[in-house]
Design a protein around this motif. Structure first.
Motif, mmCIF file in Angstrom:
data_model
loop_
_atom_site.group_PDB
_atom_site.id
_atom_site.type_symbol
_atom_site.label_atom_id
_atom_site.label_comp_id
_atom_site.label_asym_id
_atom_site.label_seq_id
_atom_site.Cartn_x
_atom_site.Cartn_y
_atom_site.Cartn_z
ATOM 1 N N ARG A 1 0.824 -1.219 0.000
ATOM 2 C CA ARG A 1 0.000 0.000 0.000
ATOM 3 C C ARG A 1 0.855 1.265 0.000
ATOM 4 O O ARG A 1 0.450 2.296 -0.543
ATOM 5 N N ASN A 2 2.029 1.167 0.602
ATOM 6 C CA ASN A 2 2.864 2.367 0.724
ATOM 7 C C ASN A 2 3.967 2.459 -0.323
ATOM 8 O O ASN A 2 4.739 3.409 -0.320
ATOM 9 N N GLU B 1 -3.185 -7.190 2.867
ATOM 10 C CA GLU B 1 -3.272 -5.721 2.869
ATOM 11 C C GLU B 1 -4.628 -5.261 3.387
ATOM 12 O O GLU B 1 -5.630 -5.958 3.237
ATOM 13 N N TYR C 1 -2.063 8.710 9.219
ATOM 14 C CA TYR C 1 -2.287 8.811 7.761
ATOM 15 C C TYR C 1 -2.862 7.523 7.175
ATOM 16 O O TYR C 1 -3.162 7.445 5.985
ATOM 17 N N LEU C 2 -3.037 6.488 8.004
ATOM 18 C CA LEU C 2 -3.479 5.180 7.503
ATOM 19 C C LEU C 2 -4.782 5.238 6.703
ATOM 20 O O LEU C 2 -4.839 4.711 5.589
ATOM 21 N N ALA D 1 -6.142 7.528 4.919
ATOM 22 C CA ALA D 1 -5.959 8.138 3.594
ATOM 23 C C ALA D 1 -5.234 7.174 2.659
ATOM 24 O O ALA D 1 -5.602 7.038 1.483
ATOM 25 N N SER D 2 -4.240 6.467 3.176
ATOM 26 C CA SER D 2 -3.476 5.571 2.298
ATOM 27 C C SER D 2 -4.330 4.370 1.881
ATOM 28 O O SER D 2 -4.174 3.855 0.780
ATOM 29 N N VAL D 3 -5.247 3.923 2.735
ATOM 30 C CA VAL D 3 -6.124 2.799 2.362
ATOM 31 C C VAL D 3 -7.114 3.250 1.289
ATOM 32 O O VAL D 3 -7.379 2.540 0.330
ATOM 33 N N ARG D 4 -7.637 4.487 1.428
ATOM 34 C CA ARG D 4 -8.603 4.989 0.433
ATOM 35 C C ARG D 4 -7.965 5.098 -0.956
ATOM 36 O O ARG D 4 -8.608 4.856 -1.956
ATOM 37 N N ARG D 5 -6.690 5.444 -0.979
ATOM 38 C CA ARG D 5 -5.995 5.592 -2.268
ATOM 39 C C ARG D 5 -5.690 4.255 -2.929
ATOM 40 O O ARG D 5 -5.480 4.179 -4.115
ATOM 41 N N PHE D 6 -5.628 3.185 -2.115
ATOM 42 C CA PHE D 6 -5.146 1.897 -2.606
ATOM 43 C C PHE D 6 -6.228 1.188 -3.416
ATOM 44 O O PHE D 6 -7.410 1.275 -3.081
#
Ligand SMILES: C[S@@+](CC[C@H](N)C(=O)[O-])C[C@H]1O[C@@H](n2cnc3c(N)ncnc32)[C@H](O)[C@@H]1O
Length: 202
Positions: free
Chosen positions: A97-98, A123, A158-159, A161-166
């Protein structure tokens, strides 16, 4: 923080990941290994040799203190210091994810697996259906608060936001196929908050 956020389920998901792709005696790569929980699960499952790779020296320091029989290596999943086809199986837990270039990471993971080698990607994902509103409350409101309150939790602010982008599970499966994996399948855990994708290097 992982233990608190998942009520201890994260270790069970790691064991399921290892069970899905690692066979006894395998040479295993755990990429984006962090502090090494997934690599340790592979050792416990009877892997022959386990290599844990991460580009954060501080994560590796903690991993080294945990398990001595794993070869912990400082490296980037986008350009790994391995020859083609070196591994029988590979795992990535809460790591892709990152990564800055997801398709590039998948191609690189494919490269280091032998033909027929297996990849497992665990993930966080976004559930759909009835759980979705509860999940949004927990993940968008409570997790960032826990992140601020608990030791080592800063990264969790920030978790969400990073999940929404994935990409969602079907999209990630398609990217794995584009990277050269066959028999790509996925299953979800805990009402769809975590997905395990598996594929076989073609
Ligand atoms: C959430 S942690 C991993 C946790 C671990 N795999 C587990 O199961 O608990 C994500 C890790 O990915 C690593 N990472 C992110 N991008 C990377 C890259 N391009 N190459 C290597 N490691 C990377 C970070 O340094 C971090 O340690």
């Amino acid at each position: 923080m992982n233990r608190v956020m998942t009520a201890g389920l994260d270790q069970r998901w790691r064991r399921e990941t290892v069970k899905a792709v690692v066979r006894p005696g395998d040479r295993v790569l755990d990429a984006c290994c962090g502090t090494g929980d997934l690599a340790v699960a592979a050792v416990k499952a009877g892997a022959g040799e386990v290599v844990g790779l991460d580009f954060s020296p501080r994560m590796l320091e903690r991993a080294r203190a945990k398990q001595h029989s794993v070869a912990w290596l400082d490296g980037d999943v986008l350009a790994m210091p391995f020859s083609d086809g070196e591994f029988d199986s590979a795992t990535v837990g809460f790591g892709v994810r990152n990564v800055a270039d997801l398709p590039g990471a998948l191609v690189e993971l494919r490269r280091v697996l032998r033909p027929g080698g297996r990849l497992g990607i665990l993930e966080i994902t976004t559930p759909t259906g009835m759980l979705a509103p509860f999940y949004r409350l927990w993940f968008d409101r409570v997790v960032p608060l826990l992140g601020r309150a608990l030791k080592g939790g800063a990264a969790y602010t920030y978790l969400p936001a990073s999940v929404r982008r994935f990409p969602g599970p079907p999209e990630l499966a398609a990217l794995m196929e584009q990277a050269g994996f066959a028999q790509v399948t996925y299953r979800t855990f805990a009402g769809g908050i975590v997905a395990l994708h598996t594929g076989v290097a073609g």
